[in-house]
Write an enzyme that holds these catalytic residues in place. Sequence first.
Site, PDB file in Angstrom:
ATOM      1  N   ARG A  26    -107.382  -5.014  24.752  1.00 27.39           N
ATOM      2  CA  ARG A  26    -107.682  -3.663  25.253  1.00 27.39           C
ATOM      3  C   ARG A  26    -107.416  -3.533  26.759  1.00 27.39           C
ATOM      4  O   ARG A  26    -108.116  -2.780  27.446  1.00 27.39           O
ATOM      5  CB  ARG A  26    -109.153  -3.275  24.994  1.00 27.39           C
ATOM      6  N   ARG A  30    -110.130   2.443  28.543  1.00 22.91           N
ATOM      7  CA  ARG A  30    -110.938   3.401  29.304  1.00 22.91           C
ATOM      8  C   ARG A  30    -111.499   2.890  30.627  1.00 22.91           C
ATOM      9  O   ARG A  30    -111.941   3.680  31.449  1.00 22.91           O
ATOM     10  CB  ARG A  30    -112.091   3.909  28.426  1.00 22.91           C
ATOM     11  N   ARG A  39    -104.949   9.898  28.935  1.00 16.77           N
ATOM     12  CA  ARG A  39    -105.603  10.311  27.691  1.00 16.77           C
ATOM     13  C   ARG A  39    -106.001  11.789  27.770  1.00 16.77           C
ATOM     14  O   ARG A  39    -105.847  12.537  26.801  1.00 16.77           O
ATOM     15  CB  ARG A  39    -106.831   9.440  27.464  1.00 16.77           C
ATOM     16  N   ASP A  76    -103.056   1.536  17.558  1.00 22.86           N
ATOM     17  CA  ASP A  76    -104.328   1.187  16.926  1.00 22.86           C
ATOM     18  C   ASP A  76    -104.033   0.531  15.590  1.00 22.86           C
ATOM     19  O   ASP A  76    -102.976   0.761  14.998  1.00 22.86           O
ATOM     20  CB  ASP A  76    -105.199   2.430  16.721  1.00 22.86           C
ATOM     21  N   TYR A 152    -112.434  -0.453   6.869  1.00 25.57           N
ATOM     22  CA  TYR A 152    -112.433   0.919   7.420  1.00 25.57           C
ATOM     23  C   TYR A 152    -112.077   1.941   6.341  1.00 25.57           C
ATOM     24  O   TYR A 152    -112.641   3.040   6.290  1.00 25.57           O
ATOM     25  CB  TYR A 152    -111.456   1.026   8.596  1.00 25.57           C
TER      26      TYR A 152
END
Length: 347
Positions: A26, A30, A39, A76, A152
């Site tokens: 990552r 963020r 973003r 992703d 998921y």
Amino acid sequence: MLTMSFDYINALLKKPTKRTPIWVMRQAGRYLPEYRATRAKAGDFLTLCKSPELACEVTMQPIDRFDLDAAILFSDILTIPDAMNLGLYFSEGEGPKFSNPIQSLADIEKLPTDINNELTYVFDGVSTIKKALNNRVPLIGFSGSPWTLATYMIEGGSSKTFANTKKMLFNNPDALHLLLEKLAQSVIAYLNQQILSGANSVMIFDTWGGVLSKQNYLDFSLNYMAKIVKSVKAQHPTIPITLFSKNGGKHLSHIADTGCDGIGIDWTIELAQAQQQVGDKVAIQGNLDPAVLYATPEVIEREVKKVLSQFKGDTGHIFNLGHGITPDVDPENMKVLVDCVHKFSSR
Ligand code: CP3
């Protein structure tokens, strides 16, 4: 083809390196203000993933800011279930969700597997990033493991207990195996196409392999990753493959037997113990606790030295965190981390 010699690739192939290479899971995310700005420009996370130009822009941000040894495709793992028509969306603060989760064998039977046509934005992203990198560092492509993707798809999002997935595992294992087999076929085609588009290595993220008992891990998670390794290696024998099962520290010798080149480990096992399990069959990627990045530069330096000293030998170690960098880390601490790894591993 790589024309230069890169420490990241050399370490995976257990060839000599100038220093221990480092990249961070990552690394585009963020915690970087420039990521938050891109973003915001995209509008939301999924639109960012689906725009090759913007995905390239955020992939390059940590490469421009820090002395990292590899870039990772910005995307992703859930692009595959999205392409299988499960209706992926991200709700603010709650993470990923599917509007059409898997509920029955019939749902699994109707899933398409030939989905690369729905994923051209990913392959375009890879080739756009390759151009922007201009051989500065190698590019890592990736996918989720079939087991992790299945959790998921069956839970409809993130889960703490994996109740529905485990219900299927114990009550209807044949249905789950069909789902995992279909996912493995899609992952093989997906990774092969990322490689053809320019990825220099690939990694499989098995975030939830560690929630299974040993035998179920072998049957429902590792078995399918092994098939992927075999198939991708048959097509692309020179491209290194890394497998990362979070909380998989007890299974490393089995993971090494798949024929992969590197194994990712988290911080719940020490590098020296990991090496004892795998010998010099594979390289090891890891394994600083991501929370160390909340500490002072002095503590970060001390913890980096500890990790470096636990690894025995001169090559075969790729420094990384044991899981993704968290959004509230100060980017200055990431710089301290990268520079310490290089400084204290210089040969
Ligand atoms: O490592 C990188 O820099 C490459 C990009 C990358 C992302 N996700 C970007 C992302 C990679 C390799 C992933 C993999 C991924 N995605 C995994 C496996 C690795 C892991 O973390 O265990 C998983 C389980 C996912 C699914 C996923 N995507 C979740 C659970 C979430 C929410 C997490 C959170 O922290 O909110 C995402 C969203 C996501 N994927 C973000 C990023 C940068 C945050 C999105 C945002 O900007 O809001």
